[in-house]
Design a protein around this motif. Structure first.
Motif, PDB file in Angstrom:
ATOM      1  N   ASN A 198      -6.353  11.154 -33.237  1.00  0.00           N
ATOM      2  CA  ASN A 198      -6.700  11.386 -34.641  1.00  0.00           C
ATOM      3  C   ASN A 198      -8.155  11.020 -34.942  1.00  0.00           C
ATOM      4  O   ASN A 198      -8.464  10.455 -35.994  1.00  0.00           O
ATOM      5  CB  ASN A 198      -5.757  10.607 -35.564  1.00  0.00           C
ATOM      6  N   GLY A 258      -8.791  15.199 -31.844  1.00  0.00           N
ATOM      7  CA  GLY A 258      -8.945  15.149 -33.293  1.00  0.00           C
ATOM      8  C   GLY A 258      -9.677  16.360 -33.808  1.00  0.00           C
ATOM      9  O   GLY A 258      -9.410  17.489 -33.375  1.00  0.00           O
ATOM     10  N   ASN A 270      -4.192  19.449 -42.635  1.00  0.00           N
ATOM     11  CA  ASN A 270      -5.325  18.531 -42.626  1.00  0.00           C
ATOM     12  C   ASN A 270      -6.540  19.126 -43.320  1.00  0.00           C
ATOM     13  O   ASN A 270      -6.753  20.336 -43.324  1.00  0.00           O
ATOM     14  CB  ASN A 270      -5.715  18.170 -41.184  1.00  0.00           C
TER      15      ASN A 270
END
Length: 383
Positions: free
Chosen positions: A62, A167, A376
């Motif tokens: 992440n 990520g 996201n």
């Protein structure tokens, strides 16, 4: 008898479906480097931008890496690829690099240019396929060459490559998703006697001999090469390289640079790449497209009234949530360190306010990473 035949056909069909699912899952793996999707292809002509060095940032899961994709102070670097059976050659900036595939591993065999040729005895390991987060490859190597027909080059070194992060890459309003980063570290020592004086040096290609040779030579060099691979694109979208000298007093920086080969350039300049096109289509059909503007209209959270605290240790904002679900906010500084995080359980549509206290007062800007129901979005905030 007929029922048994039906059962066999059903089992075969089920196995076929399972196999197809496994193949698709492998193709869809957003953070795995594979030979069909990321291996060198003969005839590829790559034009990368060489730019000022971008710090490699943090490692782990992440991650949010920020980079400057502006073209100021950049220089075009062209690279052409040729593949002949298992032999791979890459021509870049008048240097010819030699590679080969040994089993499932990509191995470097050295390089040559107008003044220098260096050959590694058994090769320097670069990568293996497939390569997922947490995977690594490495080993010791040695080599011999010649410089300007006067000096003999002897090299002893060790190398490792690890997939150390995954990520997103962020530049302004653009977010590149499904990124796997690899880190290759090479350390080596060398001797350069005159050709006429080199007969007394013998290379033994085994770990103990190479370790002994490295220990006997105090000065050397290190190379750290970070590559950011993006699902659906064959070559790294970014590559940062730094070199350092090893001296008796420690390590000192020598030179560094960053190369960019962004998705639009890959699609526009490379020969057709149907394997990666299928990955991009599959990601898009599942709502996981790789590139998108952070102002995408259908994103279920819209920010407003963003304000940094006077002391630089907080962020406040309002947001409108257009879909019921859980929401999380994570703040990263310019070194990709997590400095604030909060998660709200399932909450209905509506307008909310948020105040995030930061662990420290960051320099410059921060990245606000928003996750809503698995979607996201990253917003850059100036402090």
């Amino acid at each position: 008898m007929i029922n048994k035949q039906k059962e066999k056909l059903q089992r075969r069909l089920a196995c076929s479906i399972l196999l197809c699912c496994l193949v698709c899952a492998n193709q869809m793996s957003a953070q795995t480097v594979t030979k069909p999707l990321n291996g060198y292809r003969s005839g590829d002509a790559i034009t990368r931008l060489r730019m000022p060095y971008s710090e490699h940032g943090s490692k782990g899961e992440n991650c949010v890496w920020e980079f400057d994709s502006s073209v100021s102070n950049s220089k075009e670097c062209k690279l052409s690829v040729n593949v002949d059976s298992s032999a791979i050659t890459c021509l870049e900036n008048h240097n010819l690099y030699h590679y080969s595939m040994k089993g499932d591993s990509l191995v470097s065999h050295g390089f040559e240019n107008r003044t220098t040729r260096l050959d590694y005895m058994s090769g320097l390991p670069v990568l293996k396929y497939p390569f997922a987060y947490g995977d690594s490859i490495g080993g010791y190597y040695c080599g011999k060459g010649v410089y300007s027909d006067r000096l003999t080059l002897y090299v002893w070194g060790k190398s490792y490559t690890v997939a150390d992060g995954k990520g997103v890459l962020v530049s302004g309003n653009d977010t590149l998703r499904h990124i796997l980063r690899t880190h290759q570290h090479v350390e080596f020592r060398r001797k350069t006697p005159l050709v006429s004086q080199s007969s007394g040096i013998v290379l033994y290609d085994n770990a103990d001999s190479i370790k002994a040779a490295m220990d006997s030579i105090p000065a050397g060099m290190t190379e750290d090469r970070y590559r950011w691979y993006m699902a659906g694109y064959r070559y790294p979208v970014m590559e940062s390289v730094s070199y350092s000298r090893i001296t008796a007093d420690g390590t000192e920086p020598y030179s560094s640079m960053t190369y960019m080969f962004l998705p639009d350039e890959q699609k526009a300049t490379l020969q057709p790449d149907r394997e990666n096109e299928r990955v991009r289509e599959a990601l898009a059909s599942n709502g996981g497209g790789n590139t998108e503007d952070n102002q995408t209209d259908n994103y279920p959270v819209d920010l407003s009234d963003i304000e940094a605290g006077a002391d630089g240790k907080s962020i406040s904002f309002s947001y409108t949530q257009s879909a019921t679900g859980s929401v999380s906010f994570c703040v990263y500084d310019s070194n990709s360190r997590l400095i604030s995080a909060v998660t709200h359980g399932s909450q209905p549509e509506g307008t909310y306010t948020e105040h995030l206290a930061l662990k420290c007062a960051p320099n410059g800007s921060v990245m606000l990473h928003i996750t809503v129901n698995g979607q996201n979005k990253v917003v850059k905030i100036k402090m």
